[in-house]
Scaffold this active site. Structure first.
Site, mmCIF file in Angstrom:
data_model
loop_
_atom_site.group_PDB
_atom_site.id
_atom_site.type_symbol
_atom_site.label_atom_id
_atom_site.label_comp_id
_atom_site.label_asym_id
_atom_site.label_seq_id
_atom_site.Cartn_x
_atom_site.Cartn_y
_atom_site.Cartn_z
ATOM 1 N N TYR A 197 -18.291 15.194 44.364
ATOM 2 C CA TYR A 197 -18.481 13.771 44.683
ATOM 3 C C TYR A 197 -18.392 13.523 46.182
ATOM 4 C CZ TYR A 197 -18.449 12.947 39.716
ATOM 5 O OH TYR A 197 -18.778 12.980 38.388
ATOM 6 N N ASN B 116 -16.889 8.502 31.359
ATOM 7 C CA ASN B 116 -18.121 8.227 30.616
ATOM 8 C C ASN B 116 -17.791 7.481 29.334
ATOM 9 O OD1 ASN B 116 -19.933 9.456 32.385
ATOM 10 N ND2 ASN B 116 -19.949 11.401 31.309
ATOM 11 N N HIS C 36 -26.567 9.343 37.574
ATOM 12 C CA HIS C 36 -25.981 7.999 37.462
ATOM 13 C C HIS C 36 -26.570 7.046 38.508
ATOM 14 C CE1 HIS C 36 -22.548 9.054 34.707
ATOM 15 N NE2 HIS C 36 -22.772 10.246 35.216
#
Ligand code: HEM
Length: 534
Positions: free
Chosen positions: A363, A149, A76
């Site tokens: 993350y 998404n 991303h």
């Protein structure tokens, strides 16, 4: 000091404004605030002489330039952001104690980042790819990040496969090609050896992978999450964003031409729409499932390769998001924003979905590297509007200057040290867990084809033609015939006509039809070990 319940959009805007650096009409200085005499000529010994090491302005200017880049996101990497607000239609207090979902008068500030997955930061917008749709809600109870998404399923069922999947998806390691799309051997090799991916792959071959505008694409939380109410009752929830403008795609021919003529097509459209006052709007909806009903679907709610058909559980609209302000600075906001799946507020919880669990680690971990250490929550775009107080300290780039006080808990030195809130704080849902420690995929995750068939059957004729053309185009670039052959074997499990149509276009043998009632729970991996063609 801001109050804990302050979550109007202006509170985030004001917070960001307090960091804004306005250079207009100012004397140029060094980073130390020393006025600069001349920024075009370095200090030299004589007009044509050697440059002097003493020139601190030269050294600082070049040093700062040398260090402008930070690592791009590992996936991303290419994204576009926008500010806005979210407002719930009516109180959901019976379902969740998340306060931003309880009060229809509250406008919760948000920052959204749309992205492609595969390409690098400088890649084109209109490639065939999944799009990220990540939203940070700056709520009065802290930040809630819905990191979704534009497709409701994912390629793999267990996060332990994510590094393999991304390695196969990204350009090949020896020559960094191809830079866009999925048209290469390693992607198709991997997905054909991981039949769980077949549902997501058919979405990827559909026009959903070519959104016309970020304002014209859906968003999905993908995983099953929990709502938890004040009584501690949990309800499973799936999140859906629906664009008010409807869902619209480019067609492949357009997408390719646009990629050449304007690689910033989606980014420019988002920027221009907001500047022109045509604010992108999305409705947030939820599918709600009682835990007691979780077994009635014939698939597992913890399996991210499955949707819950809306015919079975309708989407209940719960609120509206408006994106009404472009960022002031791409790097400071869009690049430095750190979405973490772990950022949830009281009233929203996790499930045992093995993809979700892996994401909870990934993350935060990657952002330690990407954003230079553990203090990235202090970067203005990441700061909550809710006050933060704890004994975490130090590390690179620590902003606050703690007052003279004890830095541990419990202590008897400082009055009024921060105390945990007890049950008024975030309480993890007390799910009962038990079982042997094993590495095994549950049997309930084994059907890899039925929902791909459902997706195919829901397409109109022209949509089906686009899907066939996409498989042919992408697989046509795959050099190794045994990989192409293996993919069409999987397509037979989805729909024989689809498999034949694709096979004809890519020079492989059309597979035999499988029986109407064949067992989709035992994936056809017979081709997995086929030797490569000579
Ligand atoms: C970004 C890991 C699955 C949506 C990222 C990043 C990593 C990552 C490391 C870069 C984050 C950063 O540098 O700030 C993973 C792992 C997954 C996974 C390990 C599976 C175990 C998913 C799924 C979704 C998703 C299933 C969708 C529901 C996103 C989005 C971003 C992102 C939208 C971009 C966030 C942004 O705009 O900054 N992911 N991901 N990922 N991921 Fe995932």
């Amino acid at each position: 000091m801001s109050s804990p319940r302050q979550n109007s959009p202006t509170s985030k805007d004001e917070q960001l404004a307090s960091y804004r650096l306005d250079n207009r009409g100012k004397v140029m200085t060094t980073d130390q605030g020393i006025p600069v005499q001349d920024t075009d000529n370095s200090l030299k010994a004589g007009a044509r002489g050697p440059t002097l090491l003493e020139d601190f302005h030269l050294r600082e200017k070049i040093m700062r330039f040398d260090h402008e880049r930070i690592p791009e996101r590992v996936v991303h990497a290419r994204g576009s952001g926008a500010h806005g607000y979210f407002q719930v239609y009516e109180s959901l207090a019976e379902l969740t104690c998340a306060e931003f979902l309880a009060d229809p008068s509250v406008r919760t500030p948000v920052f959204v980042r749309f992205s492609t997955v595969q390409g690098s930061r400088g890649s084109a917008d209109t490639v065939r790819d999944v799009r990220g749709f990540a939203t940070k809600f700056y709520t009065g109870q802290g930040n809630f990040d819905l990191v979704g998404n534009n497709m409701p399923v994912f390629f793999i069922q267990d996060g332990i496969k994510f590094p393999d999947f991304v390695h196969a998806l990204k350009p090949e390691p020896y020559h960094e090609m191809p830079q866009a799309a999925s048209a290469h051997d390693s992607f198709w090799d991997f997905v054909s050896l991981a039949p769980e991916s077949m549902h997501h792959v058919i979405w990827l071959m559909s026009d959903r992978a070519l959104p016309r505008s970020f304002a014209m694409m859906q968003g999905f939380g993908v995983h099953t999450f929990r709502f938890i109410n004040a009584q501690g009752t949990s309800t499973f929830v799936k999140f859906h964003w629906k664009p008010v403008l409807g869902t619209h795609s480019l067609v492949w021919d357009e997408a390719q031409k646009v990629a050449g003529k304007d690689p910033d097509f989606n980014r420019r459209d988002l920027w221009d729409s907001i500047e022109a006052g045509n604010f992108p709007e999305f409705e947030l909806g939820v599918q709600l499932i009682d835990e007691a009903d979780a077994d009635r679907f014939g698939f597992d709610l913890l399996d991210v390769t499955k949707i819950i058909p809306e015919e079975e559980v309708p989407v209940r609209p719960i609120g509206r998001m408006v994106l009404n302000r472009n960022p002031d600075n791409f790097f400071a906001e869009t690049e430095q924003v750190a979405f973490c799946v772990q950022n949830v507020v009281p009233g929203i919880g996790f499930t045992d979905d093995p993809m979700l669990q892996a994401r909870l680690f990934s993350y935060l971990d990657t952002q330690l590297t990407r954003l230079g250490g553990p203090n990235f929550a202090q970067i203005p775009i990441n700061r909550p509007v809710a006050p933060m107080h704890n004994h975490q300290q130090d590390g690179f780039h620590a902003d606050p200057i703690p007052a003279r006080q004890a830095n541990y808990h419990p202590n008897s030195i400082s009055d009024g040290s921060p105390e945990p809130a007890g049950d008024a704080g975030y309480v993890h849902y007390p799910e009962i867990v038990q079982g042997p420690k094993i590495r095994k995929r549950p049997e309930s995750f084994a059907d890899h084809y039925s929902q791909a068939t459902m997706f195919w059957n829901s397409m109109s004729d022209w949509e089906k033609r686009h899907i066939v053309a996409a498989y042919r185009f992408e697989l046509g670039k795959v050099e190794r015939k045994h990989i192409r052959q293996r993919v069409v074997e999987h397509l037979t499990q989805i729909d024989h006509g689809l498999a034949v149509a694709v096979a004809e276009g890519i020079g492989v043998q059309a597979p035999a039809k499988v029986g109407e009632n064949h067992d989709r729970r035992s994936p056809a991996l017979s081709q997995a070990n086929m030797p490569p063609d000579s």
